[in-house]
Design a protein around this motif. Structure first.
Motif, short mmCIF file in Angstrom:
data_model
loop_
_atom_site.label_atom_id
_atom_site.label_comp_id
_atom_site.label_asym_id
_atom_site.label_seq_id
_atom_site.Cartn_x
_atom_site.Cartn_y
_atom_site.Cartn_z
N LYS A 186 0.84 -1.21 0.00
CA LYS A 186 0.00 0.00 0.00
C LYS A 186 0.87 1.25 0.00
CE LYS A 186 -3.76 2.20 2.50
NZ LYS A 186 -4.66 2.12 3.66
N LYS A 187 1.97 1.21 0.75
CA LYS A 187 2.88 2.35 0.82
C LYS A 187 3.57 2.61 -0.52
CE LYS A 187 7.17 3.77 3.09
NZ LYS A 187 8.18 3.40 4.06
N PHE A 188 3.99 1.54 -1.19
CA PHE A 188 4.75 1.69 -2.43
C PHE A 188 3.88 1.78 -3.69
CE2 PHE A 188 8.30 -0.12 0.12
CZ PHE A 188 9.15 0.96 -0.02
N LYS A 189 2.62 1.43 -3.60
CA LYS A 189 1.75 1.40 -4.77
C LYS A 189 1.70 2.75 -5.50
CE LYS A 189 -2.58 -0.53 -6.36
NZ LYS A 189 -3.78 -1.26 -5.98
N PRO A 190 1.54 3.87 -4.81
CA PRO A 190 1.52 5.15 -5.53
C PRO A 190 2.83 5.44 -6.27
CG PRO A 190 0.67 5.44 -3.30
CD PRO A 190 1.23 4.05 -3.39
N ARG A 191 3.95 5.04 -5.69
CA ARG A 191 5.24 5.23 -6.36
C ARG A 191 5.34 4.36 -7.60
NH1 ARG A 191 9.19 5.06 -1.09
NH2 ARG A 191 8.17 6.74 0.03
N TRP A 192 4.87 3.12 -7.49
CA TRP A 192 4.89 2.19 -8.62
C TRP A 192 4.02 2.73 -9.76
CZ3 TRP A 192 7.33 -1.88 -10.57
CH2 TRP A 192 6.69 -2.64 -11.56
N GLU A 193 2.82 3.20 -9.40
CA GLU A 193 1.92 3.74 -10.42
C GLU A 193 2.50 4.99 -11.07
OE1 GLU A 193 -1.69 4.07 -8.15
OE2 GLU A 193 -2.20 1.95 -8.50
N ALA A 194 3.15 5.84 -10.29
CA ALA A 194 3.79 7.05 -10.84
C ALA A 194 4.92 6.67 -11.79
CB ALA A 194 4.31 7.94 -9.71
N ALA A 195 5.69 5.67 -11.43
CA ALA A 195 6.78 5.22 -12.30
C ALA A 195 6.23 4.65 -13.60
CB ALA A 195 7.64 4.18 -11.58
N GLN A 196 5.16 3.87 -13.52
CA GLN A 196 4.53 3.32 -14.71
C GLN A 196 3.99 4.43 -15.61
OE1 GLN A 196 4.38 -0.08 -15.68
NE2 GLN A 196 5.94 -0.04 -14.11
N GLU A 197 3.37 5.42 -15.00
CA GLU A 197 2.82 6.55 -15.76
C GLU A 197 3.94 7.34 -16.45
OE1 GLU A 197 0.34 10.62 -14.89
OE2 GLU A 197 -0.15 8.84 -13.69
N ALA A 198 5.02 7.59 -15.74
CA ALA A 198 6.16 8.32 -16.32
C ALA A 198 6.76 7.52 -17.48
CB ALA A 198 7.22 8.59 -15.26
N PHE A 199 6.85 6.22 -17.32
CA PHE A 199 7.37 5.34 -18.37
C PHE A 199 6.49 5.44 -19.62
CE2 PHE A 199 7.11 1.06 -20.33
CZ PHE A 199 8.42 0.93 -20.75
N GLU A 200 5.18 5.36 -19.41
CA GLU A 200 4.25 5.42 -20.54
C GLU A 200 4.28 6.79 -21.21
OE1 GLU A 200 0.37 4.11 -19.30
OE2 GLU A 200 1.06 2.05 -19.01
N LYS A 201 4.39 7.85 -20.44
CA LYS A 201 4.46 9.20 -21.02
C LYS A 201 5.71 9.36 -21.88
CE LYS A 201 1.91 12.24 -17.96
NZ LYS A 201 2.01 13.35 -17.00
N ARG A 202 6.80 8.83 -21.38
CA ARG A 202 8.07 8.99 -22.08
C ARG A 202 8.14 8.14 -23.34
NH1 ARG A 202 13.88 9.50 -19.21
NH2 ARG A 202 14.86 10.40 -21.02
N LEU A 203 7.65 6.92 -23.26
CA LEU A 203 7.73 6.00 -24.38
C LEU A 203 6.52 6.10 -25.30
CD1 LEU A 203 9.53 3.73 -25.51
CD2 LEU A 203 8.21 2.13 -24.14
N GLY A 204 5.39 6.45 -24.73
CA GLY A 204 4.12 6.43 -25.46
C GLY A 204 3.29 5.26 -24.96
N ARG A 205 2.01 5.49 -24.76
CA ARG A 205 1.15 4.46 -24.16
C ARG A 205 1.10 3.19 -25.02
NH1 ARG A 205 -2.10 5.11 -19.87
NH2 ARG A 205 -1.79 7.35 -20.00
N ARG A 206 0.93 3.36 -26.32
CA ARG A 206 0.84 2.20 -27.21
C ARG A 206 2.16 1.44 -27.24
NH1 ARG A 206 -1.02 3.61 -32.99
NH2 ARG A 206 -2.04 5.06 -31.63
N GLU A 207 3.28 2.17 -27.32
CA GLU A 207 4.59 1.54 -27.36
C GLU A 207 4.90 0.82 -26.06
OE1 GLU A 207 3.86 4.58 -28.31
OE2 GLU A 207 4.42 4.68 -30.43
N ALA A 208 4.53 1.44 -24.94
CA ALA A 208 4.75 0.81 -23.63
C ALA A 208 3.96 -0.49 -23.52
CB ALA A 208 4.37 1.77 -22.51
#
Length: 109
Positions: free
Chosen positions: A70-92
């Motif tokens: 529960k503590k790390f979930k927001p960080r994990w989701e933020a990292a996933q979102e940043a990854f998708e923004k940088r690479l592109g949602r479809r490419e990710a």
């Protein structure tokens, strides 16, 4: 800290999975799953029980594991979102699918 977020997220969403089911769900081989789960168990984040067969193990998060996830979930989701923004949602999504497929096929050997 031996916490693998993907393992714990899967345990949270579907408790009582076997080691084999967890490995298949993550697209990794059984040996890797066994080793990682042993570390998660040793840290006190998960427990295993004997399944139908004495060799089979079923896994669940402990209260400590649930709190840490529960503590790390927001960080994990933020990292996933940043990854998708940088690479592109479809490419990710394509990369995740290709990685899962490769890991699944390689673990069969």
């Amino acid at each position: 800290m031996p916490l693998n977020t993907r393992h714990c997220q899967l345990l949270e969403s579907a408790a009582n999975l076997t080691t084999t089911e967890l490995a298949e769900g993550l697209g990794i081989d059984q040996t890797t799953a066994t080793r990682t789960l042993a570390l998660i168990k040793k840290a006190g984040f998960a427990v295993d029980t004997v399944g139908l067969d004495r060799r089979q193990r079923r896994w669940a998060l402990t209260a400590q594991g649930q709190a840490l996830l529960k503590k790390f979930k927001p960080r994990w989701e933020a990292a996933q979102e940043a990854f998708e923004k940088r690479l592109g949602r479809r490419e990710a999504a394509a990369l995740k699918k290709a990685s899962y497929l490769a890991a699944s096929r390689l673990s069969l050997r």
